[in-house]
Scaffold this motif. Structure first.
Motif, short mmCIF file in Angstrom:
data_model
loop_
_atom_site.label_atom_id
_atom_site.label_comp_id
_atom_site.label_asym_id
_atom_site.label_seq_id
_atom_site.Cartn_x
_atom_site.Cartn_y
_atom_site.Cartn_z
N GLN A 116 7.32 13.57 -13.80
CA GLN A 116 6.72 14.67 -14.56
C GLN A 116 7.50 15.97 -14.36
O GLN A 116 7.36 16.91 -15.13
N GLY A 117 8.33 16.01 -13.33
CA GLY A 117 9.10 17.22 -13.05
C GLY A 117 10.25 17.38 -14.02
O GLY A 117 10.42 16.60 -14.96
N THR A 118 11.04 18.41 -13.80
CA THR A 118 12.09 18.71 -14.77
C THR A 118 13.46 18.19 -14.30
O THR A 118 14.37 18.05 -15.10
N GLY A 119 13.57 17.89 -13.00
CA GLY A 119 14.90 17.53 -12.48
C GLY A 119 15.28 16.11 -12.83
O GLY A 119 14.65 15.16 -12.39
N ASN A 120 16.31 15.96 -13.66
CA ASN A 120 16.71 14.61 -14.06
C ASN A 120 17.37 13.85 -12.89
O ASN A 120 17.19 12.65 -12.74
N SER A 121 18.12 14.58 -12.07
CA SER A 121 18.83 13.89 -10.97
C SER A 121 17.80 13.42 -9.93
O SER A 121 17.97 12.37 -9.32
N GLN A 122 16.72 14.19 -9.76
CA GLN A 122 15.69 13.77 -8.80
C GLN A 122 14.98 12.51 -9.32
O GLN A 122 14.68 11.59 -8.56
N LYS A 123 14.73 12.49 -10.61
CA LYS A 123 14.10 11.32 -11.22
C LYS A 123 14.99 10.09 -11.03
O LYS A 123 14.54 9.02 -10.63
N GLU A 124 16.29 10.28 -11.31
CA GLU A 124 17.22 9.15 -11.15
C GLU A 124 17.23 8.64 -9.71
O GLU A 124 17.27 7.45 -9.45
N GLN A 125 17.19 9.59 -8.77
CA GLN A 125 17.25 9.19 -7.36
C GLN A 125 16.02 8.36 -6.99
O GLN A 125 16.12 7.31 -6.35
N ILE A 126 14.88 8.82 -7.43
CA ILE A 126 13.63 8.14 -7.03
C ILE A 126 13.51 6.77 -7.70
O ILE A 126 13.00 5.82 -7.09
N ARG B 100 0.83 -1.22 0.00
CA ARG B 100 0.00 0.00 0.00
C ARG B 100 0.87 1.26 0.00
O ARG B 100 0.55 2.25 -0.65
N MET B 101 1.94 1.22 0.79
CA MET B 101 2.83 2.39 0.84
C MET B 101 3.46 2.62 -0.54
O MET B 101 3.59 3.76 -0.99
N LEU B 102 3.85 1.54 -1.20
CA LEU B 102 4.48 1.69 -2.51
C LEU B 102 3.49 2.18 -3.55
O LEU B 102 3.84 2.98 -4.43
N ASP B 103 2.27 1.72 -3.46
CA ASP B 103 1.24 2.18 -4.38
C ASP B 103 1.08 3.70 -4.23
O ASP B 103 1.06 4.45 -5.22
N GLN B 104 1.00 4.15 -2.99
CA GLN B 104 0.94 5.59 -2.68
C GLN B 104 2.16 6.32 -3.29
O GLN B 104 2.02 7.34 -3.95
N HIS B 105 3.30 5.73 -3.04
CA HIS B 105 4.56 6.34 -3.50
C HIS B 105 4.59 6.47 -5.03
O HIS B 105 4.96 7.51 -5.57
N LEU B 106 4.18 5.41 -5.72
CA LEU B 106 4.21 5.45 -7.18
C LEU B 106 3.26 6.52 -7.72
O LEU B 106 3.60 7.26 -8.64
N HIS B 107 2.08 6.60 -7.11
CA HIS B 107 1.09 7.56 -7.62
C HIS B 107 1.42 9.01 -7.28
O HIS B 107 0.90 9.93 -7.91
N HIS B 108 2.25 9.23 -6.29
CA HIS B 108 2.53 10.62 -5.92
C HIS B 108 4.00 10.98 -6.15
O HIS B 108 4.34 11.54 -7.18
N CYS B 109 4.88 10.57 -5.25
CA CYS B 109 6.28 11.00 -5.37
C CYS B 109 6.88 10.61 -6.71
O CYS B 109 7.53 11.42 -7.38
N VAL B 110 6.70 9.33 -7.12
CA VAL B 110 7.34 8.89 -8.37
C VAL B 110 6.73 9.63 -9.56
O VAL B 110 7.45 10.13 -10.43
N THR B 111 5.42 9.73 -9.58
CA THR B 111 4.75 10.44 -10.67
C THR B 111 5.23 11.89 -10.75
O THR B 111 5.58 12.39 -11.82
N ASN B 112 5.28 12.57 -9.60
CA ASN B 112 5.74 13.96 -9.60
C ASN B 112 7.18 14.08 -10.08
O ASN B 112 7.50 14.97 -10.88
N ALA B 113 8.03 13.18 -9.59
CA ALA B 113 9.44 13.27 -9.98
C ALA B 113 9.61 13.06 -11.48
O ALA B 113 10.41 13.73 -12.14
#
Lengths: 92, 92, 92, 92
Positions: free
Chosen positions: B68-78, B53-66
């Motif tokens: 869709q965002g512009t920061g490539n290093s943030q995307k790589e980190q996540i 459940r936590m991962l589902d939450q994470h994928l739909h929010h933090c991962v999706t935002n990262a």
């Protein structure tokens, strides 16, 4: 079970219980999901250690007695249980 | 996290906490080892549901935002974190 | 997939295949059971590395594209698949 | 090991070997990552069945003999190995 082993296992379980409560607080305070998941993984490793101690106890006593005993059906039952626990553990 | 999801996760954790306490009582009363191990396996399955459940939450929010965002290093980190959690989970 | 990654994964699979064949020979020659089981565990660790590489690839391409795309149902499908794989992996 | 059990285990390993080869072809043909990962999970389940058959064999023969035998150090060794395999399996 020796008192020493029993105390060790009960302390491990107490520590797991506190750890689970701590994760509840993390979720309430909206901690980062990945941090929560990593704490859950740590609990799972702690629980595996408890299982492993219980099985060690079981092998040295119940299993040893059943195998040294005369009842073939009891021996079969106890070995069947071990296989089931092995299969369930590698899936849990 | 929606209140509904948060409540669901907190209830699951409360239930796990009570379950761990119950196992402590089983050990104190010298329950059969295999029964204790099977109860621990049940807790591990319950904890996996919480992680999921936590991962589902994470994928739909933090991962999706990262992503869709512009920061490539943030995307790589996540994405790196996700792979680490995946590897740790299949070992835990 | 880059050629480099593809080659890496194919080599890992080739190595697993040879390892499985080797275990067959161990069984034919009646090797010690625990040694056979330990070799099987080594293969399972090697397969997890392959899965992990595939997922890394998947996250960087399919998942990234789906999340950056406009289709919400496609995004939901791809995140649902990830959760399923996560759940199945921690049981496999 | 009975011939029947040996044949069963060898057939399972042959099937795993073919399955791994099939996954190599999927990767060469750039199959969908999630499909590849699901096939790897299927192989891991098949390998667990082989481990479980080997352990069943081991419990009924080597472990039974060691426990019925007179050597205490041999008994300790064989039970220690079982615990190690149990721990490694629930991590593999």
């Amino acid at each position: 079970m020796t008192d020493e082993r029993k105390t060790d296992i009960l302390q491990r379980l107490k520590s797991v219980e506190g750890h689970v409560r701590g994760i509840g607080r993390m979720v309430e305070e909206e901690a980062y999901c990945i941090d929560v998941v990593n704490q859950i993984l740590a609990i799972q490793r702690a629980l595996k250690k408890v299982s492993s101690r219980m099985l060690d106890q079981h092998l040295h006593h119940c299993v040893t007695n059943a195998i040294q005993g005369t009842g073939n059906s009891q021996k079969e039952q106890i070995l069947g249980e071990l296989i089931q626990v092995f299969e369930a553990s590698s899936k849990a």
